[in-house]
Every structure is written in C-alpha cells, then in structure tokens.
Scaffold this motif. Structure first.
Motif, short mmCIF file in Angstrom:
data_model
loop_
_atom_site.label_atom_id
_atom_site.label_comp_id
_atom_site.label_asym_id
_atom_site.label_seq_id
_atom_site.Cartn_x
_atom_site.Cartn_y
_atom_site.Cartn_z
N ALA A 49 1.48 -1.84 -0.65
CA ALA A 49 0.38 0.09 -0.16
C ALA A 49 1.10 1.48 0.08
O ALA A 49 0.62 1.52 -0.08
N LEU A 50 1.72 1.10 1.13
CA LEU A 50 2.56 2.30 0.83
C LEU A 50 3.61 2.49 -0.43
O LEU A 50 3.90 4.21 -0.79
N LEU A 51 3.78 1.31 -1.74
CA LEU A 51 4.18 1.80 -2.50
C LEU A 51 3.68 2.13 -3.62
O LEU A 51 4.25 2.75 -4.02
N THR B 146 0.53 3.33 -16.77
CA THR B 146 1.66 3.49 -16.96
C THR B 146 2.75 3.92 -16.49
O THR B 146 3.60 3.11 -15.61
N GLN B 147 2.24 5.66 -16.33
CA GLN B 147 3.72 5.56 -15.25
C GLN B 147 3.32 5.61 -13.87
O GLN B 147 4.22 5.49 -13.41
N GLU B 148 2.57 5.31 -13.24
CA GLU B 148 1.76 4.84 -12.46
C GLU B 148 2.68 3.36 -11.57
O GLU B 148 3.30 2.25 -10.78
N LYS B 149 2.66 2.77 -12.58
CA LYS B 149 3.28 1.52 -13.28
C LYS B 149 5.19 0.98 -12.65
O LYS B 149 5.99 0.38 -12.02
N GLU C 270 9.86 1.42 -10.06
CA GLU C 270 11.28 2.82 -8.89
C GLU C 270 11.05 2.80 -7.51
O GLU C 270 12.06 3.02 -6.84
N LYS C 271 9.52 2.72 -7.02
CA LYS C 271 9.82 3.25 -5.43
C LYS C 271 10.00 1.97 -5.02
O LYS C 271 11.33 2.08 -3.98
N GLU D 55 13.67 1.69 -5.05
CA GLU D 55 14.98 2.64 -4.28
C GLU D 55 14.70 2.79 -2.56
O GLU D 55 15.28 2.27 -1.71
N TYR D 56 13.54 2.23 -2.56
CA TYR D 56 12.73 2.05 -0.95
C TYR D 56 12.87 0.42 -0.21
O TYR D 56 13.46 0.55 0.79
N CYS D 57 13.12 -0.61 -1.43
CA CYS D 57 13.40 -1.42 -0.28
C CYS D 57 13.93 -2.81 -1.42
O CYS D 57 13.44 -3.42 -1.81
#
Length: 329
Positions: A165-167, A301-304, A309-310, A313-315
């Motif tokens: 959910a955070l991603l 598409t951009q949100e996918k 990317e998140k 970078e984050y996980c």
C-alpha cells in the motif's frame, strides 16, 4: 517479523503528544521493531521538543502544510527507512494506541493492504456532534458508491498499511488524505478491510481538520471530485456529454417534427439553437472524455513505473513477493 512505523501527524499538540507516544506499544506479535515518527506540521508550540524527549523520530515542516502533506511526508520516510508495515494515529489522544494490535492483524496476515478504523460499529460515538456523525455517514456511502464497496467510515485517522500500500499510494490532497486514500487504493485493486476502533470526543476540543464542517465538506468534496476525474475521466465527462447530446437532439427532433407536420418552425425556432448548442457542448464533453481516457492510460503506465521505481529505491533488500506484495493492475 515486520518492521512497523507508527506515524503521527501533529500540529500544535504539545498537550497530548507525549502521552500518545508513551501509549504506543513497543512489543507486538509478528513485529520485530516499532518506530514512532512524529510529523510536526509547522507547530508553534513544544510539540517537536516533547516528541524528541520520548525518543520518537521527528520530521518538521517549516510551516503548516496540512495533514494530507504531513501524512505523505511520514509515509515516504517509512518507505525510505525499510518499513514492512505502517500505522497512522491522531496526535490528540482520541484513539487508543493499544488497538494498533488489532489494526495490523489483517496486514500481517496478508488479508488486507489497508486496514481502516471504523468508529461507527456501535452507532454514534459519545460526544460526537450529530452533524459530524451524519456527515461522516454520508461521505462513507458516497465513497462506497464510487469504489463499489461498502464502508461505514472512510474518514477515520487511525489506519494500518502494508508495504505494498505504501508503494502504491500517491497522495495529492494537502487538506486531508482519508477519502482520497480509499479511492486511490481501491481503483488500484488493493484489499481494504474495516476494523472496529474506539474513539473519544472531547467537548472542549475542536478538530483542526474538521472544525468548520462546511469548509471541511467543501474541501473534501473537491478532493473526491478530483479523484473521480483522475481515475474515471471517461465516465465523468462522456456520460454527461451523451446526456446533453440526447437532450439537444430531442429539441432539434421536436423542431423538425413540427416543421413536417405543421409546415412551420414558428414559434419554436429557439429550440433549434438550444438543441444545437446542447448537442455541440455534449459532443465537446465526449471528446474531452476520450482524450482524458487516453491520458488516464498514460497515467496508469506511469504509476506502474513509479511503483517499481519506489520498490527499487526504497525496498532493495525485499526480493520477490513480500508482506502483502501485489503488483497493481
């Protein structure tokens, strides 16, 4: 074992922030570490100072930016810091921190990506103004209708989130985040579950977000309308456009029929201009809807791409499927 972040947006809550932080449980089943994070949204009192004394992480905004922005700051920090799950709770002491245990249960079990507190299982909470209660109920039905679900309470500030959910969350509302979050995660196909929670209302305290009910209602409605345009642009523009076109054709059809049977356009010549105007405006709305629908596909598409990317970078340490991990549709 999950690393849990408890996020507390706060604005001038020096009187209560210390006790709220102290009440947050440090040991929970299935949780290896609890990190308390206070997002001080431009407070002019000792909110940040008191929070630091309890050992909490404090993130500060230089000026008040709204609880929606404060939440986005806290959620981003949790992701950057390797959160497996997160909880947000109000800083005013309305909620019982011990209920975090119940909120995170469906998250840790992989049954939900968002576990939202429900204040209305037993009806109107004591001391809650009747106008605010019915306003919340109406908002719950409205959002439920939009997303095709059934939720009593979509405005509660006590919630739990999976890492997935955070991603997936991308919040834009500065004023509030609660309804927007329901709509965003629902349209992305994530699982949402209601969890009964207790709440206390203090007669002497006024909500910093919903103190002015009319102002809160209008700003919330604006966020919801923007979300509808964002996620269902074709329906928002094309359906009214088709409706106006049909009315316009009706006016024009009546005028043509009158000419055929009576032999004159008079006294209904104005119907032709009205019908033509409505039909043209309706056609314009349909065209805008089609164009917006194309842009919506680009957005998806951009949100996918943003999701991956998140995650990269984050996980970086989470490989494969993780706690609640599912790719948005």
């Amino acid at each position: 074992m999950a690393k849990l972040f408890v996020i507390i947006p706060a604005f001038n809550e020096a009187d209560t922030i210390g006790s709220v932080l102290e009440d947050i449980p440090t040991k929970l089943e299935g949780v290896s570490e609890v990190v308390r994070v206070v997002v001080d949204d431009g407070s002019s009192d000792d909110t940040a100072k008191i929070a630091r004394k309890t050992g909490a992480v404090v993130l500060r905004h230089s000026y008040n930016q709204g609880v929606g922005t404060a939440m986005a700051t806290g959620l981003t920090y949790a992701l950057k810091s390797g959160a497996d799950a997160a909880v947000n709770i109000d800083a005013d002491g309305q909620f019982e921190a011990e209920e975090i245990k119940a909120l995170i249960k469906p998250i840790l079990a992989g049954k939900a990506d968002l576990a939202a507190g429900n204040r209305f299982v037993e009806g109107r909470p004591p001391n809650m103004p009747l106008s605010k209660y019915w306003g919340n109920k109406l908002m719950g039905r409205f959002v439920s209708f939009l997303i095709g679900g059934r939720f009593q309470d979509v405005s509660c500030g006590f919630r739990a989130y999976s890492r997935n959910a955070l991603l997936n969350l991308n919040l834009f509302g500065k004023f509030t985040y609660t309804q927007e979050m329901f709509i965003d995660l629902s349209y992305k196909g994530l699982a949402i579950q209601s969890v009964p929670v207790k709440v206390k209302y203090f007669k002497e305290r006024e909500s910093k977000v919903a103190g002015n009910l009319w102002k809160y209602g209008w700003k919330t409605l604006a966020i919801i309308i923007r979300s509808i345009v964002y996620y269902q642009p074709l329906k928002f523009f094309a359906y009214p456009g088709i409706f106006l076109m049909l009315i316009g054709f009706g006016f024009v059809g009546f005028l043509i029929g009158h000419k055929l049977f009576i032999g004159s356009y008079s006294p209904y010549k104005a119907f032709g201009f009205i019908g033509g105007g409505l039909a043209m405006f309706g056609l314009l709305l349909v065209l805008i809807g089609l164009l917006a629908d194309i842009l919506d596909r680009v957005r998806q598409t951009q949100e996918k791409i943003l999701y991956f990317e998140k995650k990269r970078e984050y996980c970086p340490t989470h490989k494969g499927a993780g706690l609640g991990d599912r790719i948005l549709r």
